[in-house]
Design an enzyme around this catalytic site. Structure first.
Site, PDB file in Angstrom:
ATOM      1  N   CYS A 125     -32.376   8.275  -0.207  1.00 36.63           N
ATOM      2  CA  CYS A 125     -31.267   7.388  -0.508  1.00 36.63           C
ATOM      3  C   CYS A 125     -29.975   8.131  -0.166  1.00 36.63           C
ATOM      4  O   CYS A 125     -29.641   9.127  -0.789  1.00 36.63           O
ATOM      5  CB  CYS A 125     -31.315   7.040  -1.991  1.00 36.63           C
ATOM      6  SG  CYS A 125     -30.422   5.546  -2.332  1.00 36.63           S
TER       7      CYS A 125
ATOM      8  N   ALA B 192     -38.412  30.864  -3.910  1.00 36.50           N
ATOM      9  CA  ALA B 192     -39.378  31.110  -4.997  1.00 36.50           C
ATOM     10  C   ALA B 192     -39.857  29.846  -5.706  1.00 36.50           C
ATOM     11  O   ALA B 192     -40.977  29.805  -6.203  1.00 36.50           O
ATOM     12  CB  ALA B 192     -38.754  32.058  -6.020  1.00 36.50           C
TER      13      ALA B 192
END
Ligand code: PLP
Length: 387
Positions: free
Chosen positions: A330, A201
């Protein structure tokens, strides 16, 4: 400081109408949908109504929609659930692609540790899967094909209908991660021959923490969660009525404005692209020029022409109030280039020097002009021309 959000692919803000629809189910209509008293039945009715709404938007029957906690859980359920069941029929091979979201890739890696063979298909330079490659990868052991609908980094839209037809022809289950497609592209699970579909959603102005899986009638999956008999025995744990109601409301709103938003965003994307390509001769646009989501523009700075640290660029833009994302992640302290861009043939340095603008309902041309100004300032500061 002005702050501009251009990361709608990561998540979207909650639509205030969705918030209003959810509110009563947090406060007065708080019953447990499994309870047989009035409070419970009120919650249950809201869940069933929501299920019907979401089913309608993907061309499914309500009983084929199961609510789960996220897109990640939905992908896990589809792939692990299918892999464990298909073993009973001697099937131990899954076909997927190199550009899937981690929710699919990591799930497949995990299954590979448990004896399932996985084929990770290549994509073309625009990030599109060739259906013929899917066909050629099929073996007598193949039990599942999982190919994402639209890519979250570059926006490329895969030929889902063709791949669905190949899966059907070969009596193989077909799963698609449609997390980025729901609310942007019309989906009909029957027309597209989809057996399993994952959605969430929070990519369409709904709440975080709620997703769904479409499971075609007759398709058996091994359960991930064991416990109560909620969701017709397919997903144990008390349903979150407010989140489910919010998901349905968000789906309804997105569907009502889908075409006009697509066109509006496509115009903005064109504007942003033309400004960038006129200003910076050393950029490469990632993703299919046409077969692509209209809200994502992914740009690489060609490492042979200019040296730009993608992470530094993102952080500098953020300090100036502009939120975008880099094409790298990262991980454990080191910057890893995007697996999607590498699969599309970008070199490591160019992939690391990539940024993604993703636009949404509130994005205006003024926002883009502001972001372009900041981009110019930052590039002048951190970019080092090679030629
Ligand atoms: C393509 C795709 N699949 C799956 C997910 C995971 O969804 P969720 O954040 O609901 O777990 C995302 C979210 O970024 C996504 O973009």
């Amino acid at each position: 400081m002005r702050r501009i959000y251009l990361d709608y692919t990561a998540t979207t803000p909650l639509d205030p109408q969705v918030f209003e629809a959810m509110k009563p189910y947090f406060l007065e209509k708080f019953g447990n949908p499994s309870s047989i008293h009035k409070f419970g039945q009120e919650a249950k009715a809201a869940i069933e109504e929501s299920r019907t709404i979401i089913a309608k938007h993907i061309g499914a029957q309500p009983a084929e929609v199961v609510f789960v906690s996220s897109g990640t859980e939905s992908d896990n359920y589809a792939i692990k659930g299918a892999a464990l069941k298909m073993r009973e029929a001697g099937k131990t091979h899954i076909i997927t692609t190199k550009i899937e979201h981690q929710a699919v890739l990591e799930t497949c890696d995990n299954l590979a540790e448990h004896g399932v063979t996985i084929t990770f298909l290549n994509v073309d330079k625009d990030g599109i899967v060739d259906p013929e490659n899917v066909r050629q990868a099929i073996t007598p052991k193949t039990g599942l094909i999982s190919v994402m609908f639209a890519n979250n980094e570059v926006g490329s839209i895969n030929p889902i209908s063709e791949i669905g037809a190949i899966a059907k022809e070969n009596k193989i289950l077909f799963h698609t991660d449609a997390v980025q497609a729901l609310g942007k592209i019309k989906i009909d699970v029957n027309e597209l021959n989809i057996d399993l579909l994952s959605v969430t959603a929070h990519k369409l102005y709904g709440p975080k923490g709620i997703g769904a899986i479409y499971v075609r009638k007759g398709v058996e999956l091994e359960k991930l969660l064991h416990g109560g008999g909620q969701e017709r025995g397919k997903r144990a744990s008390t349903e979150s009525t407010p989140l489910i109601v919010g998901f349905a409301k968000a789906t309804e709103i997105a569907s009502n404005i889908m075409e006009q938003e697509w066109v509006r965003l496509a115009d903005l994307k064109l504007y942003l692209k033309s400004k960038i390509e006129n200003k910076y001769p050393f950029v490469i646009f990632n993703g299919h020029p046409k077969q692509s989501l209209s809200n994502i523009l992914n740009v690489s700075f060609d490492s042979s022409r200019i040296n730009i640290d993608g992470e530094a660029l993102i952080l500098s833009m953020d300090l100036e109030g502009v939120a975008i994302t880099s094409g790298s992640a990262c991980t454990s302290g080191s910057v890893k280039p995007s697996h999607v861009l590498l699969a599309m043939g970008r070199d490591v340095e160019t992939a690391k020097a990539s940024i993604r603008f993703s636009m949404g309902r509130s994005t205006t041309i003024e926002d883009l002009d502001y972001a372009l100004n900041i981009l110019e300032k930052v590039i002048a500061r951190i970019g080092k021309r090679n030629k």
